[in-house]
Design a protein around this motif. Sequence first.
Motif, PDB file in Angstrom:
ATOM      1  N   ILE A  88       0.833  -1.198   0.000  1.00 11.71           N
ATOM      2  CA  ILE A  88       0.000   0.000   0.000  1.00 11.71           C
ATOM      3  C   ILE A  88       0.870   1.251   0.000  1.00 11.71           C
ATOM      4  CG2 ILE A  88      -1.614   1.357   1.404  1.00 11.71           C
ATOM      5  CD1 ILE A  88      -2.866  -1.374   2.217  1.00 11.71           C
ATOM      6  N   ALA A  89       1.919   1.262   0.822  1.00  9.28           N
ATOM      7  CA  ALA A  89       2.821   2.413   0.871  1.00  9.28           C
ATOM      8  C   ALA A  89       3.525   2.618  -0.472  1.00  9.28           C
ATOM      9  CB  ALA A  89       3.848   2.233   1.991  1.00  9.28           C
ATOM     10  N   LEU A  90       3.933   1.539  -1.110  1.00  7.28           N
ATOM     11  CA  LEU A  90       4.592   1.639  -2.412  1.00  7.28           C
ATOM     12  C   LEU A  90       3.641   2.201  -3.464  1.00  7.28           C
ATOM     13  CD1 LEU A  90       7.101   1.040  -4.159  1.00  7.28           C
ATOM     14  CD2 LEU A  90       6.112  -1.218  -4.569  1.00  7.28           C
ATOM     15  N   ILE A  91       2.442   1.680  -3.525  1.00 10.24           N
ATOM     16  CA  ILE A  91       1.458   2.166  -4.495  1.00 10.24           C
ATOM     17  C   ILE A  91       1.114   3.633  -4.225  1.00 10.24           C
ATOM     18  CG2 ILE A  91      -0.948   1.914  -5.249  1.00 10.24           C
ATOM     19  CD1 ILE A  91      -0.545  -1.133  -4.820  1.00 10.24           C
ATOM     20  N   ALA A  92       0.965   4.006  -2.957  1.00  9.99           N
ATOM     21  CA  ALA A  92       0.675   5.400  -2.624  1.00  9.99           C
ATOM     22  C   ALA A  92       1.828   6.315  -3.029  1.00  9.99           C
ATOM     23  CB  ALA A  92       0.394   5.535  -1.130  1.00  9.99           C
ATOM     24  N   GLY A  93       3.048   5.856  -2.835  1.00 12.61           N
ATOM     25  CA  GLY A  93       4.210   6.649  -3.241  1.00 12.61           C
ATOM     26  C   GLY A  93       4.271   6.846  -4.741  1.00 12.61           C
ATOM     27  N   ILE A  94       3.998   5.789  -5.485  1.00 13.98           N
ATOM     28  CA  ILE A  94       3.992   5.887  -6.950  1.00 13.98           C
ATOM     29  C   ILE A  94       2.870   6.816  -7.414  1.00 13.98           C
ATOM     30  CG2 ILE A  94       3.570   4.582  -9.077  1.00 13.98           C
ATOM     31  CD1 ILE A  94       5.039   2.215  -7.688  1.00 13.98           C
ATOM     32  N   ALA A  95       1.705   6.706  -6.798  1.00 12.27           N
ATOM     33  CA  ALA A  95       0.592   7.578  -7.162  1.00 12.27           C
ATOM     34  C   ALA A  95       0.915   9.040  -6.843  1.00 12.27           C
ATOM     35  CB  ALA A  95      -0.675   7.138  -6.430  1.00 12.27           C
ATOM     36  N   ALA A  96       1.574   9.297  -5.716  1.00 12.64           N
ATOM     37  CA  ALA A  96       1.955  10.666  -5.358  1.00 12.64           C
ATOM     38  C   ALA A  96       2.964  11.216  -6.365  1.00 12.64           C
ATOM     39  CB  ALA A  96       2.543  10.699  -3.952  1.00 12.64           C
ATOM     40  N   TRP A  97       3.924  10.404  -6.749  1.00  9.40           N
ATOM     41  CA  TRP A  97       4.902  10.840  -7.749  1.00  9.40           C
ATOM     42  C   TRP A  97       4.217  11.136  -9.076  1.00  9.40           C
ATOM     43  CZ3 TRP A  97       6.118   8.442 -12.383  1.00  9.40           C
ATOM     44  CH2 TRP A  97       7.151   9.038 -13.094  1.00  9.40           C
TER      45      TRP A  97
END
Length: 90
Positions: free
Chosen positions: A18-27
Amino acid sequence: MKAEGRKLPFVFMLWAGIALIAGIAAWFGYVAFDGANPGLVAAVQATAAGAILTMVVDTMVPEAFEGTHDYAGIIAVSGFLAAFALSKMA
């Protein structure tokens, strides 16, 4: 999740994903909205804030209402006012 019988590695991997996907979405959002119209950015942020508020109210308020029945509303409003004040300090 542990109370429901999930193993600890599963819980950690799920939250890491979840943290990885959220980071990619934020980028992606940062790149996609770089130089965008400020009105569009404000509309997207308002929509995201509404979604987060809906999620918090849906999951956390019923539990808070059980524990602090008489003060749950005042506590919630105080939290939102504090968050708003902190956002204006920067």
